[in-house]
Motif scaffolding. Structure first.
Motif, PDB file in Angstrom:
ATOM      1  N   ASN A  47      29.535  64.131  84.619  1.00  0.00           N
ATOM      2  CA  ASN A  47      30.689  64.962  84.288  1.00  0.00           C
ATOM      3  C   ASN A  47      30.567  66.357  84.893  1.00  0.00           C
ATOM      4  O   ASN A  47      31.407  67.217  84.612  1.00  0.00           O
ATOM      5  CB  ASN A  47      30.844  65.076  82.770  1.00  0.00           C
ATOM      6  N   SER A  48      29.530  66.571  85.671  1.00  0.00           N
ATOM      7  CA  SER A  48      29.289  67.877  86.275  1.00  0.00           C
ATOM      8  C   SER A  48      29.969  67.948  87.640  1.00  0.00           C
ATOM      9  O   SER A  48      29.707  67.119  88.518  1.00  0.00           O
ATOM     10  CB  SER A  48      27.793  68.134  86.413  1.00  0.00           C
ATOM     11  N   GLU A  49      30.827  68.933  87.834  1.00  0.00           N
ATOM     12  CA  GLU A  49      31.494  69.100  89.130  1.00  0.00           C
ATOM     13  C   GLU A  49      30.484  69.432  90.218  1.00  0.00           C
ATOM     14  O   GLU A  49      30.625  68.993  91.363  1.00  0.00           O
ATOM     15  CB  GLU A  49      32.537  70.209  89.036  1.00  0.00           C
ATOM     16  N   ARG A  50      29.450  70.165  89.858  1.00  0.00           N
ATOM     17  CA  ARG A  50      28.424  70.521  90.844  1.00  0.00           C
ATOM     18  C   ARG A  50      27.696  69.274  91.347  1.00  0.00           C
ATOM     19  O   ARG A  50      27.478  69.122  92.544  1.00  0.00           O
ATOM     20  CB  ARG A  50      27.431  71.502  90.234  1.00  0.00           C
ATOM     21  N   PHE A  51      27.343  68.382  90.434  1.00  0.00           N
ATOM     22  CA  PHE A  51      26.630  67.168  90.841  1.00  0.00           C
ATOM     23  C   PHE A  51      27.538  66.256  91.655  1.00  0.00           C
ATOM     24  O   PHE A  51      27.114  65.704  92.682  1.00  0.00           O
ATOM     25  CB  PHE A  51      26.111  66.425  89.612  1.00  0.00           C
ATOM     26  N   LEU A  52      28.769  66.078  91.229  1.00  0.00           N
ATOM     27  CA  LEU A  52      29.683  65.200  91.953  1.00  0.00           C
ATOM     28  C   LEU A  52      29.976  65.741  93.348  1.00  0.00           C
ATOM     29  O   LEU A  52      30.029  64.972  94.319  1.00  0.00           O
ATOM     30  CB  LEU A  52      30.975  65.027  91.157  1.00  0.00           C
ATOM     31  N   SER A  53      30.138  67.064  93.458  1.00  0.00           N
ATOM     32  CA  SER A  53      30.349  67.655  94.785  1.00  0.00           C
ATOM     33  C   SER A  53      29.120  67.471  95.659  1.00  0.00           C
ATOM     34  O   SER A  53      29.230  67.165  96.849  1.00  0.00           O
ATOM     35  CB  SER A  53      30.677  69.142  94.640  1.00  0.00           C
ATOM     36  N   SER A  54      27.951  67.649  95.056  1.00  0.00           N
ATOM     37  CA  SER A  54      26.715  67.474  95.803  1.00  0.00           C
ATOM     38  C   SER A  54      26.529  66.021  96.230  1.00  0.00           C
ATOM     39  O   SER A  54      26.095  65.749  97.361  1.00  0.00           O
ATOM     40  CB  SER A  54      25.523  67.929  94.945  1.00  0.00           C
ATOM     41  N   GLU A 235      16.209  72.382  92.554  1.00  0.00           N
ATOM     42  CA  GLU A 235      16.593  73.555  91.764  1.00  0.00           C
ATOM     43  C   GLU A 235      16.551  73.252  90.269  1.00  0.00           C
ATOM     44  O   GLU A 235      16.118  74.092  89.473  1.00  0.00           O
ATOM     45  CB  GLU A 235      17.986  74.020  92.179  1.00  0.00           C
ATOM     46  N   TRP A 236      17.002  72.081  89.891  1.00  0.00           N
ATOM     47  CA  TRP A 236      16.963  71.711  88.478  1.00  0.00           C
ATOM     48  C   TRP A 236      15.517  71.557  87.988  1.00  0.00           C
ATOM     49  O   TRP A 236      15.201  71.926  86.868  1.00  0.00           O
ATOM     50  CB  TRP A 236      17.726  70.412  88.260  1.00  0.00           C
ATOM     51  N   TRP A 242      13.805  74.800  81.376  1.00  0.00           N
ATOM     52  CA  TRP A 242      13.131  73.518  81.232  1.00  0.00           C
ATOM     53  C   TRP A 242      14.107  72.415  80.840  1.00  0.00           C
ATOM     54  O   TRP A 242      13.840  71.236  81.053  1.00  0.00           O
ATOM     55  CB  TRP A 242      12.020  73.614  80.191  1.00  0.00           C
ATOM     56  N   GLU A 243      15.233  72.795  80.272  1.00  0.00           N
ATOM     57  CA  GLU A 243      16.203  71.801  79.849  1.00  0.00           C
ATOM     58  C   GLU A 243      16.873  71.097  81.031  1.00  0.00           C
ATOM     59  O   GLU A 243      17.474  70.035  80.855  1.00  0.00           O
ATOM     60  CB  GLU A 243      17.281  72.467  78.982  1.00  0.00           C
ATOM     61  N   ASP A 244      16.773  71.690  82.219  1.00  0.00           N
ATOM     62  CA  ASP A 244      17.389  71.078  83.397  1.00  0.00           C
ATOM     63  C   ASP A 244      16.497  70.028  84.063  1.00  0.00           C
ATOM     64  O   ASP A 244      16.966  69.293  84.929  1.00  0.00           O
ATOM     65  CB  ASP A 244      17.742  72.159  84.426  1.00  0.00           C
ATOM     66  N   ARG A 245      15.233  69.956  83.675  1.00  0.00           N
ATOM     67  CA  ARG A 245      14.335  69.014  84.332  1.00  0.00           C
ATOM     68  C   ARG A 245      14.768  67.562  84.162  1.00  0.00           C
ATOM     69  O   ARG A 245      14.720  66.794  85.132  1.00  0.00           O
ATOM     70  CB  ARG A 245      12.901  69.206  83.833  1.00  0.00           C
ATOM     71  N   PRO A 246      15.187  67.140  82.974  1.00  0.00           N
ATOM     72  CA  PRO A 246      15.682  65.755  82.872  1.00  0.00           C
ATOM     73  C   PRO A 246      16.888  65.482  83.766  1.00  0.00           C
ATOM     74  O   PRO A 246      17.079  64.354  84.220  1.00  0.00           O
ATOM     75  CB  PRO A 246      16.046  65.623  81.390  1.00  0.00           C
ATOM     76  N   LEU A 247      17.680  66.523  84.049  1.00  0.00           N
ATOM     77  CA  LEU A 247      18.818  66.345  84.955  1.00  0.00           C
ATOM     78  C   LEU A 247      18.339  66.035  86.369  1.00  0.00           C
ATOM     79  O   LEU A 247      18.960  65.229  87.078  1.00  0.00           O
ATOM     80  CB  LEU A 247      19.692  67.600  84.956  1.00  0.00           C
ATOM     81  N   ALA A 248      17.231  66.682  86.790  1.00  0.00           N
ATOM     82  CA  ALA A 248      16.681  66.401  88.105  1.00  0.00           C
ATOM     83  C   ALA A 248      16.207  64.957  88.196  1.00  0.00           C
ATOM     84  O   ALA A 248      16.463  64.264  89.187  1.00  0.00           O
ATOM     85  CB  ALA A 248      15.517  67.353  88.398  1.00  0.00           C
ATOM     86  N   PHE A 249      15.539  64.476  87.149  1.00  0.00           N
ATOM     87  CA  PHE A 249      15.087  63.084  87.147  1.00  0.00           C
ATOM     88  C   PHE A 249      16.279  62.125  87.147  1.00  0.00           C
ATOM     89  O   PHE A 249      16.266  61.108  87.847  1.00  0.00           O
ATOM     90  CB  PHE A 249      14.200  62.822  85.928  1.00  0.00           C
TER      91      PHE A 249
END
Length: 283
Positions: A47-54, A235-236, A242-249
């Motif tokens: 649901n993240s526009e940044r991830f979908l654009s990337s 970057e994540w 630290w909460e962004d690390r699971p997003l990187a995985f």
């Protein structure tokens, strides 16, 4: 028991270790991406526009670089493979493979950036007034610099993979097509393509997978938005939260699954009876 008695299993140990280590890393990434919260992190990035654009930017950039590399590499191999049977021309073509990708990234910056050699040469020749009139080909939102770097680097790989195929095709096959009234297109579709297709698909998967997941070139000459998935995952993972690390995985797991599905679809396409028949019954 006979397998262990003859020690034949030792022959499979290198390949087994090579496969087990990435598989363990993938399982560990899946566990870390879940983080005890189920699929919440996957829902967040989807649901993240940044991830979908990337994701779209990464697939488009990797796809263009891969297709252009294969087309140019195929054309070069087809027209010059008799010359490439000699050692010196073959070594000259494969020289770019000796250098890492980030070296070619720096070369693209030196040659094609707004202050690079090409710009300075155009200004000295009077074709440009200043550096601001030169098109932006590095650190651009279209990924042109990334595409040029990978095309420059991967064409020799395509030639390396296709050259043995062309060396194995007998000239009599082309003569047979000519005797039946065929033209250059018929020679390519009836002789070249059935032999080349498996290698072309493998080349596409190798180059596309590497380009999609590689980090150094996008980090060197890419823009901050949209960024390649590898840069976003970095970057994540190494960001301040630290909460962004699971997003990187989660991003890397989705990338791996996408490549796995693409590989399985390609394998299924090559296994269809039509292509098996063409490879078996080729002239």
């Amino acid at each position: 028991m006979k397998l262990f008695k003859n020690r034949t299993f030792l022959l499979f140990l290198p390949a087994g270790i090579f496969l087990i280590i990435p598989f363990y890393g993938f399982i560990h990434a899946v566990i870390q991406s879940l983080g005890g919260e189920g699929l919440a992190h996957y829902e967040e990035i989807l649901n993240s526009e940044r991830f979908l654009s990337s994701m779209w930017f990464s697939i488009r950039t990797a796809g263009i670089a891969t297709i252009v590399s294969i087309i140019l590499g195929l054309g070069f191999t087809k027209w010059f493979h008799p010359l490439l049977t000699k050692t010196s021309p073959r070594l000259m073509v494969w020289i770019p493979m000796l250098f890492p990708h980030f070296v070619w990234g720096y070369m693209v910056i030196l040659i094609l950036s707004e202050t690079g050699w090409t710009t300075q040469a155009f200004i000295a020749a009077g074709w440009l007034e200043d550096t601001s009139h030169f098109p932006v080909w590095t650190r651009d939102p279209q990924g042109i610099g990334i595409i040029i770097t990978y095309v420059w680097k991967e064409i020799p790989l395509v030639i390396l993979l296709l050259l043995p195929v062309y060396a194995s095709i007998h000239p009599e096959y082309y003569a047979l097509v000519d005797s039946l009234g065929g033209n250059a297109w018929h020679r390519f579709t009836t002789v070249d393509l059935p032999n080349l297709l498996p290698v072309l698909v493998e080349s596409f998967l190798i180059i596309f997978s590497f380009t999609l997941a590689a980090y150094e070139v996008p980090a060197l000459i890419g823009t901050t938005f949209p960024e390649m998935l590898s840069v976003l995952g970095y970057e994540w993972f190494y960001g301040s939260s630290w909460e962004d690390r699971p997003l990187a995985f989660a991003a890397m797991v989705l990338t791996s699954l996408f490549l796995l599905v693409l590989t399985l679809m390609s394998y299924y396409g090559l296994s269809r009876p039509k292509w098996r028949a063409m490879r078996r019954d080729r002239p």
